[in-house]
Write a protein that holds these residues in place. Structure first.
Motif, PDB file in Angstrom:
ATOM      1  N   LEU A 124      51.781  32.000  45.830  1.00  0.00           N
ATOM      2  CA  LEU A 124      50.693  31.065  45.427  1.00  0.00           C
ATOM      3  C   LEU A 124      51.365  30.610  44.048  1.00  0.00           C
ATOM      4  N   GLY A 143      49.533  40.173  46.755  1.00  0.00           N
ATOM      5  CA  GLY A 143      49.001  39.224  47.626  1.00  0.00           C
ATOM      6  C   GLY A 143      49.201  37.719  47.225  1.00  0.00           C
ATOM      7  N   GLY A 144      49.262  37.581  46.246  1.00  0.00           N
ATOM      8  CA  GLY A 144      49.635  36.049  45.766  1.00  0.00           C
ATOM      9  C   GLY A 144      51.044  36.191  45.824  1.00  0.00           C
ATOM     10  N   TYR A 171      38.187  35.653  45.438  1.00  0.00           N
ATOM     11  CA  TYR A 171      39.217  36.657  44.870  1.00  0.00           C
ATOM     12  C   TYR A 171      39.919  36.046  43.777  1.00  0.00           C
ATOM     13  N   PHE A 172      39.667  34.667  43.878  1.00  0.00           N
ATOM     14  CA  PHE A 172      40.930  33.732  42.942  1.00  0.00           C
ATOM     15  C   PHE A 172      40.444  33.828  41.439  1.00  0.00           C
ATOM     16  N   VAL A 197      40.434  32.203  54.150  1.00  0.00           N
ATOM     17  CA  VAL A 197      40.324  31.301  52.876  1.00  0.00           C
ATOM     18  C   VAL A 197      39.091  31.686  51.951  1.00  0.00           C
ATOM     19  N   SER A 217      37.764  34.557  51.433  1.00  0.00           N
ATOM     20  CA  SER A 217      38.032  35.717  50.332  1.00  0.00           C
ATOM     21  C   SER A 217      38.892  35.183  49.157  1.00  0.00           C
ATOM     22  N   LEU A 218      39.979  34.593  49.613  1.00  0.00           N
ATOM     23  CA  LEU A 218      40.891  34.011  48.549  1.00  0.00           C
ATOM     24  C   LEU A 218      40.083  33.297  47.740  1.00  0.00           C
ATOM     25  N   THR A 236      45.517  36.064  40.267  1.00  0.00           N
ATOM     26  CA  THR A 236      45.754  36.100  41.490  1.00  0.00           C
ATOM     27  C   THR A 236      47.321  35.789  42.079  1.00  0.00           C
ATOM     28  N   TRP A 268      44.266  37.554  53.670  1.00  0.00           N
ATOM     29  CA  TRP A 268      45.122  36.381  53.551  1.00  0.00           C
ATOM     30  C   TRP A 268      46.455  36.860  53.159  1.00  0.00           C
ATOM     31  N   SER A 269      46.847  38.099  52.868  1.00  0.00           N
ATOM     32  CA  SER A 269      48.212  38.446  52.302  1.00  0.00           C
ATOM     33  C   SER A 269      48.994  39.516  53.034  1.00  0.00           C
ATOM     34  N   TYR A 279      36.965  31.459  58.662  1.00  0.00           N
ATOM     35  CA  TYR A 279      38.251  31.773  58.294  1.00  0.00           C
ATOM     36  C   TYR A 279      39.059  30.773  59.196  1.00  0.00           C
TER      37      TYR A 279
END
Ligand SMILES: C[S@@+](CC[C@H](N)C(=O)[O-])C[C@H]1O[C@@H](n2cnc3c(N)ncnc32)[C@H](O)[C@@H]1O
Length: 422
Positions: A215, A209-210, A199-200, A193, A195-196, A204, A167-168, A267
Motif C-alpha cells: 500500500l 497487511g499493508g 481499517y484504514f 474493500v 474492511s480496508l 495501515t 484483503w491481505s 467486496y
C-alpha cells in the motif's frame, strides 16, 4: 467492519451461507465451464490439462435454510466434471479432461471436514489421486503448487480461486510469482474493500497487511478527504487499479463488486489473467449475472480509473449490469469510439484492428467485445461515422457480426445527427 468467519468441525453444525456467497460460487462454476468450453472449442484438441487451486477452501458444505449446499471445492469439482461430460457427449473424437485439484486451508478442522465431505461424495476415489488436500497457509504452499503445475507440461493452464476473508492474506509478491512463473494462470481473488476502508489509518501501509499488498501511504489522505462510501470505493478502486496492474504481473483484469444484500456491504471479485479473451469472458459472465455485481464507476471506456476532476461525493445511480446499465454502456461506447479510433490510428487513412482497440482499453471498462461490436455496427449503419473492413481490407458486409480481426476507420465527416448532439 469485522469480516464474518466460518467454522467447520466434524460433529458440529454447518456454517450458514449468505446469498452473495452462493452467487460467488455460481461465478466460480460458470467461469470454469465457459473456460473449458472455450479452450476445447477446437475439435482437434483431444485433451485439456488443467490445474485448479482453491487456496482458501473451507470445509466444503454450508447450511442454507433447511438444505445443505456445497462449498467452493465441490462446486469447482462438479463444474469441471460437467464441462468434461458435455464435451465427451458432443465430440465425435475422444476428449480427455486431465484435471488436478489442490485444496488448501490453514485450519486442520476445516481440511478434515473437507476430506470427509469429499470422501463421501462422487469424488471419493479421486482424493489422494487427482485431488490433493493441504493444511497450511496458501502463501506457504504456493511455490510448491506452482512447481507441480510446471511439472505437468508446458501449457501451465491453471485457475487459482483465492477466497480470502479480508484483503491481505494473499501478498502481491505471491500473485507476481504466479504470473511470472506460469504461462497461462488466471486468478480469481476476493478483496474486502469495505474492511480496508474501515481499517484504514495513517499506519495501515506499515502493517503486515499493508505491506502484503504494498500500500502507498498517500492513499490514506485521499480516502479520508472523501465523505461518501461510494466516493471512497471509487477512489480505492481507482488507486488499487493502477497499483494492481503495475504490481501483480497480470495484463488483464475485471474488478467489480459482488453485492452483499444481507450485510449491505460489498467486496471485490478480481479476475486477473494474461489473455484478453479470458477477460472478456469474465466480463460477459458479469453481464449474464446482472444485479449480482456492481461497479461504482461510469458506463463506457475509461470507467475504472480515478479521475480527480470528478466529484466523487456526488451520488450516482448504481451500475448493476442490468438493462439500464446496458443502454448506458452502448450509448457511451457510441459516443467514445470515434475518438478512440482517431487516437489509436497512426493517421486518419489507416484503419485500427478492433481486437487491438479492445485490448488497449478493455481493462478500464465494463464493456464486452460484443457490446463494442454492437456500438461499431450502429456507428456504421445508423450514424454513418465509421467504416468496417475485414482483415484483408474488404468492406465488412452490413449484416455480418464483427470479428476481433476486423478493422475500423472514421469517415471524414462526423454524422449530422450526432453533430446536433444526439
Ligand atoms: C471465506 S472462507 C472460504 C470458503 C470457501 N472458499 C467456500 O467458498 O466455500 C475462508 C477460508 O480460508 C481459510 N483461511 C484463512 N486464511 C488462510 C490462509 N492464509 N491460507 C489458507 N487458508 C486460509 C479459513 O480457515 C476459511 O476456511
Amino acid at each position: 467492519m469485522a469480516v464474518k468467519h466460518y467454522d467447520w468441525k466434524l460433529g458440529q453444525p454447518l456454517p450458514k451461507i449468505g446469498t452473495h456467497s452462493i452467487a460467488k460460487h455460481d461465478v466460480f462454476a460458470s467461469y470454469i465451464e465457459r473456460y473449458i468450453n472455450i479452450l476445447s472449442s477446437n475439435p482437434r484438441r483431444r485433451e485439456l490439462n488443467l490445474t485448479v487451486v482453491d487456496g482458501f477452501c473451507g470445509g466444503g458444505a454450508y447450511q442454507n435454510g433447511s438444505t445443505i449446499v456445497a462449498g467452493s471445492p465441490l462446486r469447482v469439482l462438479r463444474a469441471v466434471k460437467a464441462a468434461a461430460v458435455g464435451l465427451t457427449m458432443t465430440r465425435q473424437n475422444e476428449f480427455a479432461m486431465r484435471a488436478q485439484f489442490f485444496f488448501i486451508d490453514k485450519r486442520r478442522e476445516h481440511t478434515e471436514f473437507l476430506s470427509h465431505e469429499l470422501m463421501n461424495s462422487e469424488f471419493g476415489k479421486d482424493v489422494g489421486n487427482s485431488i490433493t488436500i493441504l493444511t497450511g497457509l496458501f502463501e506457504e504452499q504456493s511455490t510448491e503448487i506452482i512447481r507441480a503445475i510446471k511439472a505437468r507440461g508446458p501449457s501451465h493452464r491453471s485457475l487459482f480461486f483465492l477466497d480470502q476473508y479480508g484483503w491481505s492474506a494473499v501478498s502481491f509478491a505471491t500473485i507476481r510469482e504466479i504470473f511470472a512463473d506460469l504461462r497461462n494462470p488466471e486468478v480469481l481473488i476476493t478483496f474486502s474493500v469495505d474492511s480496508l476502508i474501515d481499517y484504514f489509518s495513517d499506519a495501515t501501509a506499515r502493517t503486515m497487511g499493508g505491506q502484503a499488498i504494498e500500500l502507498d501511504p498517500a492513499m490514506g489522505d485521499v480516502i479520508r478527504a472523501l465523505k461518501t462510501e461510494q466516493g471512497q470505493r471509487q477512489v480505492i478502486q481507482g488507486m488499487l487499479y493502477k497499483h494492481i496492474i503495475c504490481s501483480t504481473g497480470a495484463d488483464y483484469y475485471t474488478p467489480f463488486f459482488i453485492r452483499s444484500a444481507d450485510s449491505r456491504r460489498s467486496y471485490w471479485l478480481l479476475h486477473l489473467s494474461k489473455h484478453t479473451r479470458a477477460r472478456d469472458e469474465m466480463a460477459r459472465l458479469h453481464w449474464s449475472m446482472s444485479n449480482v455485481f456492481v461497479h461504482p464507476g461510469d458506463a463506457g471506456f475509461n470507467a475504472l480509473g480515478f479521475d480527480p476532476s470528478i466529484n466523487l461525493d456526488q451520488a450516482k445511480l448504481e451500475f448493476d449490469f442490468g438493462v439500464d446499465a446496458r443502454k448506458d454502456s452502448l450509448a457511451a461506447a457510441i459516443d467514445q469510439l470515434p475518438r478512440l479510433v482517431r487516437d489509436d490510428a497512426p493517421d486518419a487513412a489507416t484503419p485500427v484492428t478492433i481486437g487491438d482497440l479492445f485490448r488497449a482499453h478493455c481493462n478500464e471498462t465494463p464493456l464486452t467485445f460484443d457490446l463494442v461490436s454492437e456500438a461499431i455496427v450502429q456507428l456504421r449503419d445508423a450514424y454513418s461515422e465509421i467504416d468496417v473492413f475485414t482483415e484483408d481490407g474488404r468492406p465488412r458486409p452490413a449484416a455480418k457480426a464483427l470479428s476481433w480481426t476486423d478493422q475500423v476507420r472514421n469517415r471524414p465527416q462526423k454524422s449530422f445527427i450526432r453533430k446536433l448532439g444526439r
